[in-house]
Design a protein around this motif. Structure first.
Motif, short mmCIF file in Angstrom:
data_model
loop_
_atom_site.label_atom_id
_atom_site.label_comp_id
_atom_site.label_asym_id
_atom_site.label_seq_id
_atom_site.Cartn_x
_atom_site.Cartn_y
_atom_site.Cartn_z
N TYR A 184 0.98 9.74 77.38
CA TYR A 184 1.89 10.88 77.41
C TYR A 184 3.26 10.50 77.93
CZ TYR A 184 0.57 11.05 82.40
OH TYR A 184 0.34 10.73 83.72
N LEU B 247 6.23 16.09 80.21
CA LEU B 247 5.23 16.88 80.93
C LEU B 247 5.81 17.45 82.21
CD1 LEU B 247 3.29 15.54 78.86
CD2 LEU B 247 1.58 15.47 80.69
N VAL C 132 3.67 20.60 83.35
CA VAL C 132 2.31 20.37 82.88
C VAL C 132 1.73 19.13 83.55
CG1 VAL C 132 0.92 19.74 80.87
CG2 VAL C 132 2.73 21.45 80.65
N ALA D 69 -1.88 22.39 77.41
CA ALA D 69 -0.70 21.55 77.60
C ALA D 69 0.06 21.39 76.29
CB ALA D 69 -1.12 20.18 78.14
N LEU E 284 4.02 22.31 75.44
CA LEU E 284 4.91 21.21 75.10
C LEU E 284 5.49 21.32 73.69
CD1 LEU E 284 2.69 18.42 76.67
CD2 LEU E 284 5.04 18.93 77.39
#
Length: 418
Positions: free
Chosen positions: A156, A161, A166, A178, A182
């Motif tokens: 990721y 994030l 997140v 999530a 996103l």
């Protein structure tokens, strides 16, 4: 060798197809002259560490290495044609699963005589993880040597994030939540791969067994297999947190979206870390533990090397295997691209211990499982793989109902797993 109808059609059209394949040479170049050593390799694994091995091998044996690079589907097409014609390369890199299949069909040469002679000197099999030896053996004989040993994890973009507030997800529900947060401003929460090999972690996490030797059935329990397939399809077609995967022989689509900052999370392995770092060095990569559906799991995977049974110079092939799997070469390849390796001693190298991402992948190998060995040992893994590809792409790309697609696959498999 028993060929499926699909594979027979591939062979009938091989001469036309192969001239169009990227990296495929003219048929005349397949002749094995004394000064040529032919290697079939994956196009994504052309590392400088291996180029150095090739140069040293050429100097030591006074030969020219004919280094042919393919995507996996094209490589399989080439191999099937070669097996049928009897003109084969000296050495083949395979994606995992072909060694036992071709050992059963008689197209792979046992390497046991070489292992008995000098395996101990190269640390084989003692320094290889046990799972990597068993998956390359058949009837007590070694037929292949693991080159890479990998697992797929959640990769990721840390910044994305953090900005969305997140935390790295640990469960399927957290992953979906999530991805929803996103997905905005032209960015997808995640991106699924069109390559059907990426389905196995999802199946494993939902408690699905690929093949049950007792019942000769695939994808059991069926309802859990359907649930796993439906979850992936809904990421694309219902929740729209992932783009529709593009059907091709190239499996780098999600990595390219991630590198372009158009996808915040992807499920992938170490093979994508190098390209991400090279094209987007400003991305701070995060790696999370395997996701949990009904259980936490990830697949043990990775490529191996084998020698076709009709290869003319197996002694040279074995020497190449010894050179390219040496610990110092593993170390160089990990330093170059972050690839994971099968040797136990590799895990203690500073390139592994001092890199948090590589270390996270390395630690995941301890819990990774080989989900496809039972189907490979039937000798029908090639046919199953073709059927799995049809099922996966019909669900994830074409949005066919998961229960219908899984039923079709099971019916197809029943025909060749009697």
């Amino acid at each position: 060798m028993t060929l499926s109808r699909r594979e027979m059609l591939q062979l009938l059209g091989a001469s036309a197809v192969l001239t169009a394949c990227a990296g495929a040479p003219p048929a005349a170049s397949q002749g094995q002259s004394p000064g040529t050593f032919t290697v079939y390799w994956n196009a994504g694994h052309d590392y400088q560490a291996y180029r150095k091995v090739i140069a040293e091998f050429e100097a030591a044996h006074k030969v020219k290495v004919n280094f042919q690079k393919y995507q996996w589907p094209d490589l399989r097409t080439r191999l099937l044609a070669d097996f049928a014609s009897g003109t084969v390369p000296d050495l083949v890199e395979e994606p995992g699963g072909w060694v036992q299949e071709f050992a059963i069909s008689g197209n792979a040469r046992s390497l046991q005589d070489f292992v008995d002679k000098d395996g101990a000197a190269m640390g084989f099999p003692a320094d290889w993880r046990e799972a990597t030896v068993s998956r390359n053996s058949f009837n007590g004989q070694v037929y292949g040597v693991q080159l890479h040993f990998t697992a797929t994890l959640l990769v990721y973009n840390k910044q994305m994030l953090a900005e969305a507030g997140v935390e790295p997800p640990t469960t399927w529900q957290e992953f979906l939540d999530a991805a929803r947060k996103l997905t905005k401003d032209g960015v997808y929460g995640t991106a699924l791969n069109q390559d059907h090999g990426y389905v196995n972690p999802w199946l494993m996490q939902n408690g699905v067994r690929i093949y049950d030797p007792a019942t000769k059935e695939v994808l059991t329990p069926v309802d859990q297999a359907v649930e796993a397939m439906r979850f992936q399809a809904e990421l694309v077609h219902k929740h729209k947190v992932a783009p529709v995967p593009v059907s091709s022989t190239d499996y780098s689509g999600p990595q390219k979206l991630f590198s372009a900052k158009r996808a915040a999370m992807i499920i992938t392995g170490p093979w994508d870390l190098g390209p991400i770092r090279q094209t987007s060095p400003d991305i701070e990569i995060g790696v999370a533990a395997p996701l949990t559906g009904k259980e936490q799991a990830t697949n043990a995977a990775g490529v191996s090397l084998f020698v076709p049974s009709k290869a003319a110079r197996p002694e040279l092939s074995w020497d190449f295997i010894k050179r390219v799997t040496a610990l110092e070469v593993e170390q160089a390849a990990t330093k170059e691209v972050g690839m994971l390796m099968p040797r136990k001693s590799w895990a203690e190298l500073p390139e592994v211990q001092n890199d948090p991402i590589t270390k996270a992948f390395s630690e995941a190998l301890a819990v990774a499982r080989d989900s496809t060995e039972e189907i490979r040992l039937t000798g029908q893994s090639g046919k199953y793989d073709e059927a799995l590809k049809v099922m996966y792409q019909s669900v994830v790309i074409q949005n066919e109902p998961a229960d219908l697609a899984v039923t079709k696959l099971r019916q197809t498999a029943a025909g060749f797993l009697k």
